[in-house]
Design an enzyme around this catalytic site. Structure first.
Site, PDB file in Angstrom:
ATOM      1  N   GLY A 218       0.821  -1.220   0.000  1.00  0.00           N
ATOM      2  CA  GLY A 218       0.000   0.000   0.000  1.00  0.00           C
ATOM      3  C   GLY A 218       0.843   1.253   0.000  1.00  0.00           C
ATOM      4  O   GLY A 218       2.042   1.212  -0.269  1.00  0.00           O
TER       5      GLY A 218
ATOM      6  N   LEU B  43       0.526   3.670  -2.195  1.00  0.00           N
ATOM      7  CA  LEU B  43       0.952   3.511  -3.586  1.00  0.00           C
ATOM      8  C   LEU B  43       1.503   4.808  -4.177  1.00  0.00           C
ATOM      9  O   LEU B  43       0.905   5.871  -4.014  1.00  0.00           O
ATOM     10  CB  LEU B  43      -0.240   3.027  -4.425  1.00  0.00           C
ATOM     11  CG  LEU B  43      -0.899   1.750  -3.924  1.00  0.00           C
ATOM     12  CD1 LEU B  43      -2.124   1.420  -4.772  1.00  0.00           C
ATOM     13  CD2 LEU B  43       0.076   0.573  -3.925  1.00  0.00           C
ATOM     14  N   HIS B  44       2.631   4.697  -4.839  1.00  0.00           N
ATOM     15  CA  HIS B  44       3.235   5.841  -5.514  1.00  0.00           C
ATOM     16  C   HIS B  44       3.380   5.487  -6.990  1.00  0.00           C
ATOM     17  O   HIS B  44       3.014   4.382  -7.423  1.00  0.00           O
ATOM     18  CB  HIS B  44       4.583   6.216  -4.882  1.00  0.00           C
ATOM     19  CG  HIS B  44       5.506   5.040  -4.716  1.00  0.00           C
ATOM     20  ND1 HIS B  44       6.056   4.380  -5.778  1.00  0.00           N
ATOM     21  CD2 HIS B  44       5.952   4.409  -3.600  1.00  0.00           C
ATOM     22  CE1 HIS B  44       6.812   3.393  -5.335  1.00  0.00           C
ATOM     23  NE2 HIS B  44       6.757   3.374  -4.020  1.00  0.00           N
ATOM     24  N   GLU B  45       3.962   6.429  -7.745  1.00  0.00           N
ATOM     25  CA  GLU B  45       4.086   6.254  -9.197  1.00  0.00           C
ATOM     26  C   GLU B  45       4.811   4.938  -9.549  1.00  0.00           C
ATOM     27  O   GLU B  45       4.503   4.318 -10.570  1.00  0.00           O
ATOM     28  CB  GLU B  45       4.812   7.475  -9.777  1.00  0.00           C
ATOM     29  CG  GLU B  45       4.684   7.651 -11.273  1.00  0.00           C
ATOM     30  CD  GLU B  45       3.253   7.575 -11.824  1.00  0.00           C
ATOM     31  OE1 GLU B  45       2.339   8.155 -11.189  1.00  0.00           O
ATOM     32  OE2 GLU B  45       3.052   6.926 -12.870  1.00  0.00           O
ATOM     33  N   GLY B  46       5.745   4.527  -8.710  1.00  0.00           N
ATOM     34  CA  GLY B  46       6.469   3.269  -8.962  1.00  0.00           C
ATOM     35  C   GLY B  46       5.498   2.094  -9.010  1.00  0.00           C
ATOM     36  O   GLY B  46       5.538   1.264  -9.930  1.00  0.00           O
ATOM     37  N   HIS B  47       4.605   2.015  -8.003  1.00  0.00           N
ATOM     38  CA  HIS B  47       3.603   0.940  -8.005  1.00  0.00           C
ATOM     39  C   HIS B  47       2.693   1.052  -9.238  1.00  0.00           C
ATOM     40  O   HIS B  47       2.341   0.052  -9.863  1.00  0.00           O
ATOM     41  CB  HIS B  47       2.703   1.044  -6.774  1.00  0.00           C
ATOM     42  CG  HIS B  47       3.384   0.819  -5.470  1.00  0.00           C
ATOM     43  ND1 HIS B  47       3.572   1.824  -4.550  1.00  0.00           N
ATOM     44  CD2 HIS B  47       3.914  -0.308  -4.923  1.00  0.00           C
ATOM     45  CE1 HIS B  47       4.182   1.327  -3.498  1.00  0.00           C
ATOM     46  NE2 HIS B  47       4.413   0.051  -3.689  1.00  0.00           N
TER      47      HIS B  47
ATOM     48  N   ASP C 274      13.953  -3.021  -5.248  1.00  0.00           N
ATOM     49  CA  ASP C 274      14.213  -4.062  -4.243  1.00  0.00           C
ATOM     50  C   ASP C 274      14.814  -5.257  -4.972  1.00  0.00           C
ATOM     51  O   ASP C 274      14.178  -6.304  -5.125  1.00  0.00           O
ATOM     52  CB  ASP C 274      12.909  -4.426  -3.527  1.00  0.00           C
ATOM     53  CG  ASP C 274      12.336  -3.236  -2.771  1.00  0.00           C
ATOM     54  OD1 ASP C 274      13.068  -2.652  -1.961  1.00  0.00           O
ATOM     55  OD2 ASP C 274      11.182  -2.864  -3.027  1.00  0.00           O
TER      56      ASP C 274
ATOM     57  N   SER D  13       7.683   4.065  -0.593  1.00  0.00           N
ATOM     58  CA  SER D  13       6.688   4.523   0.392  1.00  0.00           C
ATOM     59  C   SER D  13       7.393   5.129   1.599  1.00  0.00           C
ATOM     60  O   SER D  13       6.874   6.029   2.250  1.00  0.00           O
ATOM     61  CB  SER D  13       5.805   3.365   0.836  1.00  0.00           C
ATOM     62  OG  SER D  13       5.230   2.760  -0.301  1.00  0.00           O
ATOM     63  N   ARG D  14       8.590   4.633   1.901  1.00  0.00           N
ATOM     64  CA  ARG D  14       9.319   5.124   3.086  1.00  0.00           C
ATOM     65  C   ARG D  14       9.895   6.537   2.875  1.00  0.00           C
ATOM     66  O   ARG D  14      10.329   7.159   3.844  1.00  0.00           O
ATOM     67  CB  ARG D  14      10.424   4.143   3.478  1.00  0.00           C
ATOM     68  CG  ARG D  14       9.864   2.869   4.082  1.00  0.00           C
ATOM     69  CD  ARG D  14      10.946   1.968   4.650  1.00  0.00           C
ATOM     70  NE  ARG D  14      10.401   0.883   5.421  1.00  0.00           N
ATOM     71  CZ  ARG D  14      10.272  -0.390   5.013  1.00  0.00           C
ATOM     72  NH1 ARG D  14      10.665  -0.728   3.806  1.00  0.00           N
ATOM     73  NH2 ARG D  14       9.769  -1.304   5.804  1.00  0.00           N
TER      74      ARG D  14
HETATM   75  O1  PAF Z   1       7.884  -4.978  -1.885  1.00  0.00           O
HETATM   76  C1  PAF Z   1       6.890  -5.049  -1.140  1.00  0.00           C
HETATM   77  O2  PAF Z   1       6.052  -4.161  -1.085  1.00  0.00           O
HETATM   78  C2  PAF Z   1       6.728  -6.271  -0.250  1.00  0.00           C
HETATM   79  O3  PAF Z   1       7.952  -6.757   0.184  1.00  0.00           O
HETATM   80  C3  PAF Z   1       5.890  -7.391  -0.890  1.00  0.00           C
HETATM   81  C4  PAF Z   1       6.548  -7.940  -2.147  1.00  0.00           C
HETATM   82  C5  PAF Z   1       4.510  -6.863  -1.235  1.00  0.00           C
HETATM   83  C6  PAF Z   1       5.732  -8.555   0.074  1.00  0.00           C
HETATM   84  O4  PAF Z   1       5.112  -8.165   1.260  1.00  0.00           O
END
Ligand code: PAF
Length: 287
Positions: A30, A32-36, A149, A185-186
C-alpha cells in the site's frame, strides 16, 4: 473494482477467472506511488485480469522496525487503483493470512542472509512466505516486481525456480523522482534535510555506472573508494556498500576487477536521519 478481504473467497474467485483468462499480479504493502502504478500499468499490458494486493506483512518486519508506523492510506490507494482499472484488490487482515496455528515459513538460503538480509534477519523468509501464499491465492501467470528491491526480486526468482512455481516473474526498472531518488513509500518519512542528503544516492549510482563502463579494469575496492565519499558527503550514514556478482548476488573480493565479474551489481543501504533507504545499479557493460 472488486475488493476482497478473505483469502478463501479471493482464491475461489481467481481460480474461476483463471479458467477464462490469464492473470497478472502486483503485490504491494500500500501507500501507492508512481512506482507501483507503473508496475500495474505493466500488468495491464501482460494479462486481461489484473490483481493488486495491499497487505503490510508483519512476517517481514524485525522487532524494532516500522511495522506499526508503516503508512496505511487505504482510501487513497483504492482511488488510484480504480482509476487504473484494476479488476481485484485483495486486502486481507493479518488474521486472515496468518490464522492461529500458522507455522510454516520458507527458508531462502544464503541469498536471503547477505546484503539487506545481514541486517534484517528473517526479512526475506517473511517476504518469500507471503509471496508464495499470494501466488497461490491469486493463481497468477505473471507477477511484477520493481528492481529497486533487487535482492527481493532475486529471492522471488529463486523460490519460483526452486519450487517450480508456474509464475513468470517480471522485473520492472526502478521509477525515480526528478532528482533521481528511487520512489519508495518510506520516502514519506524523510524531512527536508534527509531528503536533500538522499540525493547523494542517485549521484553515487551514476558515478558507479560511469566508472564501471569507462574504467572496468579497476577493482571493486577501487570503485567503492570513489563512491563512499560521495554517499557520505551530506550526512548519510552508510549501512553497507557492496558489489556482488551472478544472479545469486554472490560476494566479490576487493581485488576482483569489475570486468572479470559476471553480472556485477552495486548495492547501497544508508540511513538518512532515521530512515533506511536502499538502492542498486547494474555494473554490467551491456545493461
Ligand atoms: O515490496 C513489497 O512491497 C513487499 O515486500 C511485498 C513484495 C509486497 C511482500 O510483502
Amino acid at each position: 473494482m472488486l475488493i476482497l478481504n478473505s483469502a478463501e473467497v479471493a482464491q475461489k474467485t481467481c481460480r474461476r477467472w483463471k479458467k477464462q483468462s490469464s492473470i497478472a499480479f502486483v503485490p504491494t504493502m500500500g501507500c501507492l506511488h508512481e512506482g507501483h502504478l507503473e508496475l500495474i500499468k505493466r500488468a495491464k499490458e501482460l494479462a486481461p485480469k489484473v490483481i493488486v494486493s495491499i497487505f503490510v506483512n508483519p512476517l517481514q518486519f524485525g522487532p524494532n522496525e516500522d511495522f506499526e508506523k508503516y503508512p496505511r492510506v487505504f482510501e487513497d490507494d483504492c482511488k488510484k487503483l480504480e482509476t487504473l482499472g484494476v479488476d481485484l484488490l485483495f486486502h486481507p487482515s493479518v488474521k486472515d493470512l496468518y490464522p492461529e496455528g500458522f507455522t510454516s515459513k520458507i527458508s531462502v538460503g544464503d541469498l536471503g542472509s547477505r546484503l539487506c538480509g545481514a541486517f534484517r534477519p528473517n526479512h526475506f523468509e517473511g517476504v518469500a512466505t507471503i509471496v508464495l501464499k499470494l501466488f497461490e491465492i491469486t493463481s497468477c501467470n505473471f507477477a511484477i516486481f520493481g528492481e529497486k528491491d533487487f535482492q527481493q526480486l532475486s529471492v522471488i526468482q529463486q523460490i519460483t525456480r526452486d519450487f517450480n512455481l508456474p509464475v513468470c516473474v517480471i522485473p520492472h526498472p526502478t521509477v525515480r523522482a526528478e532528482d533521481g531518488l528511487a520512489l519508495s513509500s518510506r520516502n514519506s518519512y524523510l524531512n527536508l534535510d534527509d531528503r536533500e542528503a538522499a540525493k547523494q544516492i542517485p549521484i553515487a549510482l551514476k558515478l558507479a555506472k560511469e566508472q564501471a563502463s569507462n574504467h572496468s579494469h579497476q577493482t571493486t575496492e577501487e570503485l567503492l573508494e570513489k563512491i563512499r565519499p560521495v554517499l557520505l558527503e551530506k550526512g548519510l550514514k552508510l549501512q553497507y556498500l557492496e558489489i556482488t556478482k551472478s544472479r545469486y548476488l554472490l560476494p566479490t573480493a576487493p581485488t576482483d576487477s569489475i570486468s572479470s565479474l559476471t553480472l556485477p551489481h552495486l548495492f547501497i543501504a544508508v540511513y538518512a536521519g532515521t530512515t533506511r533507504l536502499i538502492d542498486n545499479v547494474s555494473l554490467s557493460s551491456t545493461v
